[in-house]
Design a protein around this motif. Sequence first.
Motif, mmCIF file in Angstrom:
data_model
loop_
_atom_site.group_PDB
_atom_site.id
_atom_site.type_symbol
_atom_site.label_atom_id
_atom_site.label_comp_id
_atom_site.label_asym_id
_atom_site.label_seq_id
_atom_site.Cartn_x
_atom_site.Cartn_y
_atom_site.Cartn_z
ATOM 1 N N SER A 44 -1.940 -48.699 9.933
ATOM 2 C CA SER A 44 -0.792 -48.885 9.032
ATOM 3 C C SER A 44 0.446 -49.342 9.781
ATOM 4 O O SER A 44 1.200 -50.178 9.276
ATOM 5 N N ASP A 65 -3.658 -52.357 2.694
ATOM 6 C CA ASP A 65 -3.807 -51.128 3.476
ATOM 7 C C ASP A 65 -4.642 -50.118 2.697
ATOM 8 O O ASP A 65 -4.139 -49.445 1.809
ATOM 9 N N GLU A 66 -5.912 -50.037 3.040
ATOM 10 C CA GLU A 66 -6.868 -49.152 2.375
ATOM 11 C C GLU A 66 -6.757 -49.260 0.859
ATOM 12 O O GLU A 66 -6.541 -48.267 0.167
HETATM 13 MG MG LIG Z 1 -2.723 -45.773 7.222
#
Ligand SMILES: [Mg+2]
Lengths: 341, 292
Positions: B50, B183-184
Motif C-alpha cells: 500500500s 489496492d486489494e
Molecule cells: Mg495494504
Amino acid sequence: MNSILSVLARRLATTTLVLFGVSVLIFLIARIIPGDPARIALGPRATPEQVERMRETLHLNEPLVTQYFYFLSDLLRGDLGISLYTNRPVMTDIAQFLPATLELVLLAGIFMVAIGLPLGALAARHRGGWPDNIIRVLTLMTVSAPSFVWAVILVLLFSYYLPLFPIAGRIHETIMIPPVTGFMLIDTILAGSWDGFWSALHHLILPAFALSLSGIGQAARLTRSNMVEVYDQPYIEMAQSYGFPEDRIARKYAFKPSLIPSLTIIGLDFAALLGNAFLVETIFAWPGISRYGVGVILQKDLNAIVGTVMIISATFLIANIIVDLLVAYINPRIRYAERSK
Amino acid sequence: MSADLALSIRNLALSFKSWSGTSQVLHGIDLEIKRGERVALVGESGSGKSVTARIILGTLHELKSARISGEVWVAGREMSSLSQSERQALRGTDISMIFQDPTTALNPVYTIRQQFHEVLMRGDPKISLSTAEQRSADILREVSITDTERVLESYPFQLSGGMNQRVMIGMALINEPQLLLADEPGTALDVTVQAQTLRLMRDLVRQHGTSVLFISHNLGVVREFADRIYVIYKGRIVETGPAASIFDDPRHAYTKALLAAIPRLTGGGIPEIQEDSEAFFDPMVTHEDVSA
Ligand SMILES: [Mg+2]
Ligand SMILES: Nc1ncnc2c1ncn2[C@@H]1O[C@H](COP(=O)(O)OP(=O)(O)OP(=O)(O)O)[C@@H](O)[C@H]1O
C-alpha cells in the motif's frame, strides 16, 4: 422532501405527547407544593370566607382529575391565569418577556453555529498544525468558564474600559418603538426606524456573544473531534486519491458527514442557552423570560411558574424538532428509513 | 523513462521517522509497467504494497514523517520532483485508484450521481450536468449496470457491495487514466462477487488500454488478472516475471511459500506463512520475459 415532512409529522406528534406529559407534571407539582394557592393568591390578610370563595373560583375543591381538565382547557385557550408578581395575565407577561429572550438566544445560537462549526472544521482540516493548537487553547478557555463570567468580562472590556457596546438594555432610551411582535429587531423595522434597528442590534450583540461563548467552544471542539474521525474514513482517502484540493475535501467530504453526530448535541447545547440566559439577562438588565422566571419562582407565583415552565419546555421541544429536521436533511439514511416506513 | 512505459520505479526506498527512530519500509524497489500492461504486486501483510501505491499516487509525499528516495515516473513525470499541486493535478486524471472496500470508500452523504459529477469535474471543470449524466450512465453500462438511473440516484448504503464495487471501477476509469492502481480490490466482498467484478475489471481495462498495478496478498486472485507479477517480501522485490512462469516455475523460497498458501485462501483470507525462513532473504529472481 416527503420524507422530511414525515419526520416533521412524526416529531410533532411525539412533541404534543411530551407537552401533555409536561402539563400533567407541572400541574401535579403545583398542587403538591405546600401552601394553599387561594391563600397565596389573596395574601395573608384575607378572611377565611374570602379564601373559601377563591377556592371555589379556582375549582380547588373538585377532585384532582377535574382540576386538571380545568387547567388543561384554560391552557389550550391560552389562559394561564393572573401573575401575583406583576398582577397581569401570565400570558401577557410571557408575550412581553419571551421575545426578548428568544432574540438573545437565537443570535447566540447563530454565533454558536456560524463561529463554532467553522473553527472546529478549520482545526480538523489542519489537525496537529498551529491553527489546531490555537483553536484548542481558545475553545478550552471558552468552555472552562460559565456564560455569566464571560458576560462580566465582556462588559468590563467592551462596555466599560472600551466603550464600544452599551452596558444594558435592549435599545437606546431615546428611541421609542411601539411593541408589535416583541422582537425589537422586527418591531424597529415595522416602525420603519433604521436607527432603532441598529441600536437594537448594537444592544443585542454583547449579551448574545457572552451567552454563546461556551457554546461556540463546545461546538468547535465537537466538530473537530467528529471531523478528525471522518478524516480516518476510507472515503476521505478516496477523495484524496482523486486529487480534490484539501480545502474542498474539508468542506464537502469531511465536514458534512461529521455533522451527523454533531448536530444532535449542538441542538441540546442550543436549548441549554435558554437556561444559561438567566445570569446574562441579569447582568445586562435584559427584560427576558429567564429573569422573569426566576423572579416568579422566588415569589412562589404559581400561575406564572406554570406558564413559564410550559413555554420554556415548548421552546426547547421546538428547537429539538428543528435539529431533527436538519439531521434528516443531512443524513440520507434517516430520510430513506423514513420513506420505507 | 522510455515512452512505452506507464510507470517506472527505480531504486525506491522509504522510511518512516518517528520518536523512537527510523524504520525502513521499502529497501530499493524497481518496478515497471508498460502501456496497457496489467501488473500485480503480491506479498503478505505489511510487506509495503500500500505504501508503494501511495507513493505512486503522490499522497505519501505529503506525510512529514515519510522519507522517500529513488525515482517514480508516471505519465512522463518524476513524482518527487513535482510540487504538491502538480502531483495533485495528476490524481484523478492520469492516475486513479480503486480501494479495498467499495462501500466505505464512497462518500455516505452524496448520491452516486453527485460523486460521479465531482470526479468528472477533475477531467473537465466546466462539464455540464447533462454531459456528466450522459457519461456516468455510459460508464455504468460498461460495468454491466443496466438500471443506471436508479443507481445514479442512490446513496452507497442503498446498493450492494458488488454494485458499489462496479461503481468504483467505473469512477476510476471514467477520466481515462493512464494508470490504475487497485489496492486489494474487493477483498471485503464475498468470493464469488469478488471474482465476478475482477473479471469485469480485467475486460474493461483491456478495452480501454489502461495500465494497471494490481495489489494483492493472494497469488490466486492475481492469476487470471495479471500479465506480470512482482512478489514483494519485507520491502524487497524477491521475484518477478510473466504470470505464467511465476506459477509454473516459482524459484524464490518466499514465492514458493506464497503459492503453497493458495489452497487455504479460497475464503479470501490473508495467507499465513507459518514461519519466516532465512531463504526468504535470498537474492531477487528475474524470469526472462519471452515476449519481450
Ligand atoms: Mg495494504
Ligand atoms: N504512516 C505510517 N507511519 C509509519 N509506518 C507506516 C505508515 N504507513 C505504513 N507503515 C508501515 O509500513 C509497512 C508497510 O505498510 P503497507 O500498508 O504498505 O503494508 P501492505 O503491504 O499494504 O499490507 P496489507 O496487506 O496489510 O495492506 C508496515 O509495516 C506499516 O506498519
